[in-house]
Design an enzyme around this catalytic site. Structure first.
Site, PDB file in Angstrom:
ATOM      1  N   ASP A 170      -2.344  -2.018   3.070  1.00 31.40           N
ATOM      2  CA  ASP A 170      -2.729  -0.466   3.310  1.00 31.40           C
ATOM      3  C   ASP A 170      -2.172  -0.192   4.762  1.00 31.40           C
ATOM      4  O   ASP A 170      -1.595   1.009   4.667  1.00 31.40           O
ATOM      5  CB  ASP A 170      -3.845  -0.635   3.526  1.00 31.40           C
ATOM      6  CG  ASP A 170      -4.825  -1.379   3.672  1.00 31.40           C
ATOM      7  OD1 ASP A 170      -4.179  -3.161   4.474  1.00 31.40           O
ATOM      8  OD2 ASP A 170      -6.167  -1.569   3.274  1.00 31.40           O
ATOM      9  N   GLY A 188      -7.394   3.810   1.155  1.00 33.10           N
ATOM     10  CA  GLY A 188      -7.643   3.100   1.895  1.00 33.10           C
ATOM     11  C   GLY A 188      -7.750   4.177   3.328  1.00 33.10           C
ATOM     12  O   GLY A 188      -7.210   4.004   4.226  1.00 33.10           O
ATOM     13  N   ALA A 214      -6.261   3.749   6.920  1.00 33.25           N
ATOM     14  CA  ALA A 214      -5.595   5.307   7.152  1.00 33.25           C
ATOM     15  C   ALA A 214      -6.895   5.394   8.482  1.00 33.25           C
ATOM     16  O   ALA A 214      -5.870   5.493  10.168  1.00 33.25           O
ATOM     17  CB  ALA A 214      -5.523   5.962   6.752  1.00 33.25           C
TER      18      ALA A 214
HETATM   19  O1  PMV Z   1      -8.679  -2.461  -3.537  1.00 33.67           O
HETATM   20  P1  PMV Z   1      -7.490  -1.698  -2.563  1.00 33.67           P
HETATM   21  O2  PMV Z   1      -7.137  -0.220  -2.877  1.00 33.67           O
HETATM   22  O3  PMV Z   1      -7.582  -1.737  -1.212  1.00 33.67           O
HETATM   23  O4  PMV Z   1      -6.637  -2.674  -2.991  1.00 33.67           O
HETATM   24  C1  PMV Z   1      -6.528  -4.334  -2.590  1.00 33.67           C
HETATM   25  C2  PMV Z   1      -5.132  -4.654  -2.750  1.00 33.67           C
HETATM   26  C3  PMV Z   1      -5.160  -6.385  -2.447  1.00 33.67           C
HETATM   27  O5  PMV Z   1      -3.725  -6.820  -2.832  1.00 33.67           O
HETATM   28  C4  PMV Z   1      -6.723  -6.720  -3.810  1.00 33.67           C
HETATM   29  C5  PMV Z   1      -6.126  -7.239  -1.379  1.00 33.67           C
HETATM   30  C6  PMV Z   1      -4.650  -6.885  -0.447  1.00 33.67           C
HETATM   31  O6  PMV Z   1      -5.787  -6.825   0.585  1.00 33.67           O
HETATM   32  O7  PMV Z   1      -3.953  -6.686  -0.788  1.00 33.67           O
END
Ligand code: PMV
Length: 320
Positions: free
Chosen positions: A154, A109, A113
């Site tokens: 995130d 992320g 961040a």
């Molecule tokens: O790929 P990452 O670690 O950024 O996670 C994405 C998570 C999802 O649920 C697929 C997308 C989101 O924005 O929640």
């Protein structure tokens, strides 16, 4: 006067993909941080140095923010700055420098961040007082400007830190205490593009009505996971991780590499293991008793996974 802030990366524990459709997820902040330094300058432009993003010198006049070519690596900063200036107009620009503890390849992320650390630095620089939720709203808008999709989980991890039970977009942000067991993280060596995978799943959901049922199951499972964390029932929580992984397989976001690392963790006595994040590559996580951590790390390495040593429950955004 220069202001430096930092914000943590994150790891999704439960509920990815379903959280895009309004269901809850559980996310933890990790002790890998992104640092942002901002300083006012006398010109009418944004200057950016982000050597970790392969960017030595970038500049854009305030009037041109968001226009012309916006390289992917600077898009979050540029769009956030544009949104900030819409709310808090300034005629002089700033110099921004970023530095990261981790590579943007791992899926920890880095873009969320950097967005959060930058937003916080602007607040301090211009002496603007915002609540965490107001900070979230500003950052979330910038993320939607750049990638069009995303639940904002995130950003919440980067702002609040700790381990969070999260309902989008920051409708619920509840801190949960998850100390007592080990989370092992294995990187597949393959960088995945989250926005592309989220769109792919969205397309699948439009074509196959049963995908909605899968999302709901993931949401229900995440609610149960929260309860099991409160009860410290790690063994059962591990089983839920496996169930979550099975549902992610139905969404077609797991890969052979991820499965290989997950299987290795199981063989070394993990309570459970799953991919973490959008899938398609990036990282898997396994949960285990602390005494089994080393054996699981060795097992992941034996199938050429890269073990990432991170601590969970990291502090949210802060002024350095
Ligand atoms: O790929 P990452 O670690 O950024 O996670 C994405 C998570 C999802 O649920 C697929 C997308 C989101 O924005 O929640």
């Amino acid at each position: 006067m220069a202001i430096t802030t930092s914000a943590p990366g994150k790891l999704m524990l439960f509920g990815e993909h379903a959280v895009v459709y309004g269901y809850p997820c559980i996310v933890t902040a990790v002790d890998q941080r992104v640092y942002v330094t901002v300083e006012k300058n006398g010109s009418d432009a944004l200057y950016l140095e982000a050597p970790d993003l392969g960017l030595m010198a970038y500049s854009k006049t305030i009037a041109d923010l968001g226009n012309k070519d916006v390289p992917k690596s600077v898009a979050f900063i540029e769009m956030l700055y544009k949104r900030f200036l819409e709310q808090y107009p300034q005629d002089r620009g700033i110099i921004v420098k970023t530095k990261s503890d981790f590579s943007s390849s791992f899926g920890f992320g880095s873009s969320s961040a950097v967005t959060v650390a930058f937003a916080k630095a602007l607040m301090v620089l211009y002496e603007i007082d915002l609540t965490n939720k107001q900070l979230f709203d500003m950052c979330y808008q910038a993320v939607l400007d750049v990638q069009g999709v995303g639940s904002g989980f995130d950003l919440a991890a980067a702002i609040w830190g700790g381990t969070l039970f999260y309902e989008p977009p920051a409708k619920t942000v509840e801190t949960i205490d998850i100390d007592g067991m080990a989370i092992i993280v294995g990187y597949t060596g393959i960088k995945a593009d989250t926005a592309t995978i989220v769109r792919m799943v969205g397309e699948m959901r439009r074509q196959q009505p049963m995908v909605d049922g899968t999302m709901k199951e993931i949401g229900d499972l995440t609610q149960t996971a929260r309860q099991l964390i409160v009860e410290r029932n790690w063994e059962h929580l591990g089983t839920l991780m496996d169930n979550n992984q099975a549902l992610l397989q139905q969404l077609d976001v797991s890969t052979d590499r991820l499965e290989e690392l997950i299987q290795a963790a199981h063989q070394a006595q993990a309570f459970g293991a799953k991919l973490s994040g959008a899938g398609g590559g990036d990282c898997m996580i396994a949960m285990a008793l602390k005494q089994n951590q080393q054996a699981i790390e060795t097992a992941i390495e034996s199938v050429h996974g890269e073990v990432m040593h991170v601590s969970i429950n990291a502090e949210g955004v802060r002024v350095e």
